[in-house]
Design an enzyme around this catalytic site. Structure first.
Site, PDB file in Angstrom:
ATOM      1  N   ASP A   1       1.063  -1.124  -0.128  1.00  0.00           N
ATOM      2  CA  ASP A   1       0.275   0.289   0.265  1.00  0.00           C
ATOM      3  C   ASP A   1       0.683   1.006   0.104  1.00  0.00           C
ATOM      4  O   ASP A   1       1.709   1.653   0.481  1.00  0.00           O
ATOM      5  CB  ASP A   1      -1.054   0.125   1.334  1.00  0.00           C
ATOM      6  CG  ASP A   1      -1.704   1.368   1.431  1.00  0.00           C
ATOM      7  OD1 ASP A   1      -1.703   1.933   0.583  1.00  0.00           O
ATOM      8  OD2 ASP A   1      -2.318   1.678   2.574  1.00  0.00           O
TER       9      ASP A   1
ATOM     10  N   GLN B   1       0.885   6.372   0.962  1.00  0.00           N
ATOM     11  CA  GLN B   1       2.105   7.248   1.563  1.00  0.00           C
ATOM     12  C   GLN B   1       2.906   7.896   1.408  1.00  0.00           C
ATOM     13  O   GLN B   1       3.984   8.431   1.872  1.00  0.00           O
ATOM     14  CB  GLN B   1       1.785   7.396   3.656  1.00  0.00           C
ATOM     15  CG  GLN B   1       0.472   7.638   3.799  1.00  0.00           C
ATOM     16  CD  GLN B   1      -0.817   9.453   3.746  1.00  0.00           C
ATOM     17  OE1 GLN B   1       0.113   9.684   3.810  1.00  0.00           O
ATOM     18  NE2 GLN B   1      -2.023   9.282   3.912  1.00  0.00           N
TER      19      GLN B   1
ATOM     20  N   LYS C   1      -2.686  11.405  -3.114  1.00  0.00           N
ATOM     21  CA  LYS C   1      -1.977  12.057  -2.377  1.00  0.00           C
ATOM     22  C   LYS C   1      -1.174  12.314  -2.551  1.00  0.00           C
ATOM     23  O   LYS C   1       0.249  12.391  -1.701  1.00  0.00           O
ATOM     24  CB  LYS C   1      -1.939  10.820  -1.691  1.00  0.00           C
ATOM     25  CG  LYS C   1      -3.387  10.827  -0.898  1.00  0.00           C
ATOM     26  CD  LYS C   1      -3.006   9.192   0.298  1.00  0.00           C
ATOM     27  CE  LYS C   1      -4.760   8.302   0.858  1.00  0.00           C
ATOM     28  NZ  LYS C   1      -4.828   9.263   1.523  1.00  0.00           N
TER      29      LYS C   1
ATOM     30  N   CYS D   1      -8.617   6.307  10.280  1.00  0.00           N
ATOM     31  CA  CYS D   1      -9.143   4.811   9.265  1.00  0.00           C
ATOM     32  C   CYS D   1      -7.913   4.027   9.894  1.00  0.00           C
ATOM     33  O   CYS D   1      -7.687   3.474   9.149  1.00  0.00           O
ATOM     34  CB  CYS D   1      -8.896   4.861   8.138  1.00  0.00           C
ATOM     35  SG  CYS D   1     -10.468   5.861   7.504  1.00  0.00           S
TER      36      CYS D   1
HETATM   37  N1  PLP Z   1      -4.141   3.608   2.953  1.00  0.00           N
HETATM   38  C1  PLP Z   1      -3.379   4.502   3.414  1.00  0.00           C
HETATM   39  C2  PLP Z   1      -2.244   4.484   4.725  1.00  0.00           C
HETATM   40  C3  PLP Z   1      -3.788   5.511   3.146  1.00  0.00           C
HETATM   41  O1  PLP Z   1      -3.491   6.734   3.909  1.00  0.00           O
HETATM   42  C4  PLP Z   1      -5.618   5.816   2.755  1.00  0.00           C
HETATM   43  C5  PLP Z   1      -6.010   6.898   3.079  1.00  0.00           C
HETATM   44  O2  PLP Z   1      -5.716   7.941   3.444  1.00  0.00           O
HETATM   45  C6  PLP Z   1      -5.316   4.721   1.976  1.00  0.00           C
HETATM   46  C7  PLP Z   1      -4.688   3.381   2.222  1.00  0.00           C
HETATM   47  C8  PLP Z   1      -7.126   4.647   1.098  1.00  0.00           C
HETATM   48  O3  PLP Z   1      -6.630   5.461  -0.073  1.00  0.00           O
HETATM   49  P1  PLP Z   1      -8.103   6.223  -1.008  1.00  0.00           P
HETATM   50  O4  PLP Z   1      -8.961   6.695   0.244  1.00  0.00           O
HETATM   51  O5  PLP Z   1      -7.879   7.259  -1.415  1.00  0.00           O
HETATM   52  O6  PLP Z   1      -8.565   5.006  -1.265  1.00  0.00           O
END
Ligand code: PLP
Length: 597
Positions: A229, A232, A255, A393
């Site tokens: 993932d 960030q 982001k 989250c």
């Molecule tokens: N993974 C990480 C580490 C995140 O910080 C985020 C969003 O804050 C996501 C996944 C999900 O990203 P998105 O909402 O753009 O799909």
């Protein structure tokens, strides 16, 4: 700028060494600060003070190049991609596909065909879980995650586990917020089919030692695929998916200075080629008949329907913008900003940093003693500082750290020293509220009494409240009034916890006890763990507690809240939380049929 910062050498994700190979001190060049001028949104005041935007982990701002590219597309080229023979469609397709090429170059993919456009990291992860999961995961298999993960990198795997009988396993963290390497290794077994972890934690800023983790997986669970993932990381340093030696890499355009609603799934072509479709529809097929449908090759196989064309073109423009920012200079700038943020926060009495990762990227999480995270965020907003508060989250991570949430400041290449000064001054001002009597002794009476009637009728109570709010000249004063009321709200939380359940839909812990008296009155006792919510509960208690149920049934509380200007001084999320309280009251007095919401 030209300031001296200390840069640690070594551990990078791809061997290119963004942190300074020498391990010595490097000079930060002044080529990054001018880039800030390319972000028009940063040049504004909030509540009369220059904006200091520290919510970059949630979403980054967009440079003019991105805004112009999206505008130009809609003004000149708007058309659907891949299908038509006319010039506009040709230009739209060219813009869309050249963004794919730019993405492939940006992450050093072997080919454009490995780049799948999605709606964001969340969808990319869901796609892998659904499609690769269907191909390769079954009962008895393990999916290894870590305690650092965002819900987007937990829930899709849980859904897969539910469908297949596989098990989700989480590698534990140290108290500092780093993955405990030995324990990660111990969880790699012959059952492990998927290992998925974040490159950088959105809640703590922990940068994972990807190379080390990958080599462990390859050694102890060679049958497993590795998913990263990258949400960030991508805005903070170079990404080289080949050097990382992983199987899938996911990120979101928003982001990375690009538009919302667009993301990338990179996958090794040989894996993508074997995977079944995720969504069915136009553009992802080879031939369709009622007898049988055959599917297009990747990436089209995974891009059903009309994509977010403008967004993808905007992402391409964001990558062009990043071409102006040499990574070593971005890293040096962010490192310098980070040191100022951390040093500044450490210098504020009552501030406690949460997590101390070995390597940190652009995020600091903290708490202010005696002030709920959401209150800190609301208060600093009055000083033009945009922060985020809550669980980010990452509920399992918060549980691991033993906190309900944190305040999070996140920075990026355009963050300035003056932003940091505003941040620290604003956080310092919140500590003055620590006198909140939240720690005062819980009331000892056996029955929790409802709040006393504040006026002879609901209408009179409403009029008094309206008068008090109208006496505040602006939204900031109204908010201030709520904070004051929050401070003197009765401390009932612990006792209410014993006899109530949390009000659903609220970001904070909110407890409400409603009772009907034999005289047909409603009484309300309530409390919350955030000052602003306590203030709001005071308002509701003053309005409804001790009043006749028959009268309340006829009274439109939502209209009253609009009348006092609630939308000016309370965020939408808070108002949504309030909805849970209103619904409880409605249920108790007998719903207000037909009252507009
Ligand atoms: N993974 C990480 C580490 C995140 O910080 C985020 C969003 O804050 C996501 C996944 C999900 O990203 P998105 O909402 O753009 O799909």
């Amino acid at each position: 700028m030209d300031e001296q910062v200390s840069i640690r050498g070594g551990n990078t994700t791809n061997g290119k060494g963004i942190e300074g190979e020498s391990g010595g001190r490097v000079t930060v060049p002044d080529s990054i600060s001018p880039l800030r001028q390319l972000f028009p949104i940063l040049n504004q005041t909030v509540r009369g003070v220059p904006l200091a935007y520290f919510d970059n982990a949630a979403t980054t701002q967009k440079p003019v190049g991105v805004i112009e590219a999206v505008k130009r597309y809609y003004e000149r080229d708007n058309s659907n991609v891949h299908r038509a023979a006319h010039d506009l469609a040709g230009r739209a397709t060219l813009g869309f596909e050249s963004a794919r090429t730019k993405v492939a170059q940006f992450i050093n993919a072997r080919s454009d065909r490995e780049i799948v456009f999605t709606r964001g990291t969340t969808e990319s992860l869901n796609l892998i879980a659904y499609s690769y999961g269907a191909l390769a995961v079954g009962a008895g298999d393990d999916i290894l995650l870590t305690e650092l993960e965002h819900h987007s990198n937990i829930v899709p795997w849980q859904l897969l586990a539910q469908r297949t009988g596989a098990k989700v396993v989480a590698a534990p963290l140290s108290d500092k917020g780093d993955i405990i390497i030995d324990q990660f290794r111990e969880r790699l077994t012959a059952r492990t089919k998927i290992v998925s972890f974040t490159h950088v934690s959105n809640a703590l800023g922990t940068m994972n030692p990807v190379a080390e983790l990958v080599s462990l997986v390859r050694r102890y669970a060679p049958q497993a695929i590795i998913v990263i993932d990258g949400a960030q990381w991508v805005a903070h340093g170079p990404t080289d998916v080949q050097a990382l030696d992983v199987d899938f890499y996911c990120f979101s355009a928003h982001k990375l200075f690009g538009p919302t609603g667009v993301g990338v799934l990179w996958g090794k072509y040989e894996l993508l080629e074997r995977m079944p479709p995720f969504l069915g529809g136009g553009d992802m097929i080879d031939r369709v008949s009622f007898r049988e449908t055959t599917f297009a090759k990747p990436p089209s196989r995974f891009e059903a329907g009309t994509p977010h064309i403008a967004g993808v073109i905007g992402l391409g423009a964001a990558l062009d913008f990043l071409g102006l920012a040499p990574w070593p200079e971005v890293a040096a700038h962010e490192k310098a900003i980070g040191e100022q943020v951390l040093e500044g926060l450490r210098g504020v009495d009552g501030v406690r940093l949460i997590g101390a990762p070995a390597q940190r990227i652009s995020v600091a999480s903290f708490r202010v003693d005696g002030v709920a995270p959401i209150d800190v965020a609301v208060m600093v907003n009055n000083n033009g500082v945009a922060l985020r508060a809550g669980h980010h989250c990452c509920m399992p991570l918060m549980e691991r750290l033993g906190v309900s949430g944190t305040v999070r400041a996140s920075w990026c290449l355009y963050t300035s020293q003056s932003d940091v000064e505003s941040l620290i001054a604003a956080v310092r001002s919140t500590t003055q509220r620590r006198s909140i009597k939240r720690l005062a002794k819980v009331e000892e009476r056996a029955v929790i009494p409802g709040a006393e009637r504040s006026a002879p009728s609901v209408a009179a109570a409403a009029a008094a409240l309206i008068g008090e709010f109208d006496g505040c000249p602006d939204a900031a004063m109204k908010q201030e009034l709520l904070f004051e009321w929050g401070q003197s709200h009765r401390n009932l939380l612990e006792r209410l916890k014993e006899c109530t359940t949390p009000v659903p839909g609220c970001m904070s812990e909110v407890r409400v006890l409603l009772r009907r008296t034999p005289d047909g009155e409603l009484t309300m006792a309530s409390d919350a763990n955030a000052g602003i919510v306590r203030g709001l509960l005071t308002v509701i208690e003053r309005l409804v507690s001790g009043q006749q149920i028959a009268e309340l049934r006829e009274f439109n509380i939502r209209a009253f809240l609009v009348r006092i200007g609630i939308d000016q001084f309370l965020s939408m999320q808070r108002r949504n939380g309030l909805e849970g309280v209103l619904q409880m009251i409605e249920a108790e007095v007998g719903a207000f049929e037909g009252v507009g919401r």
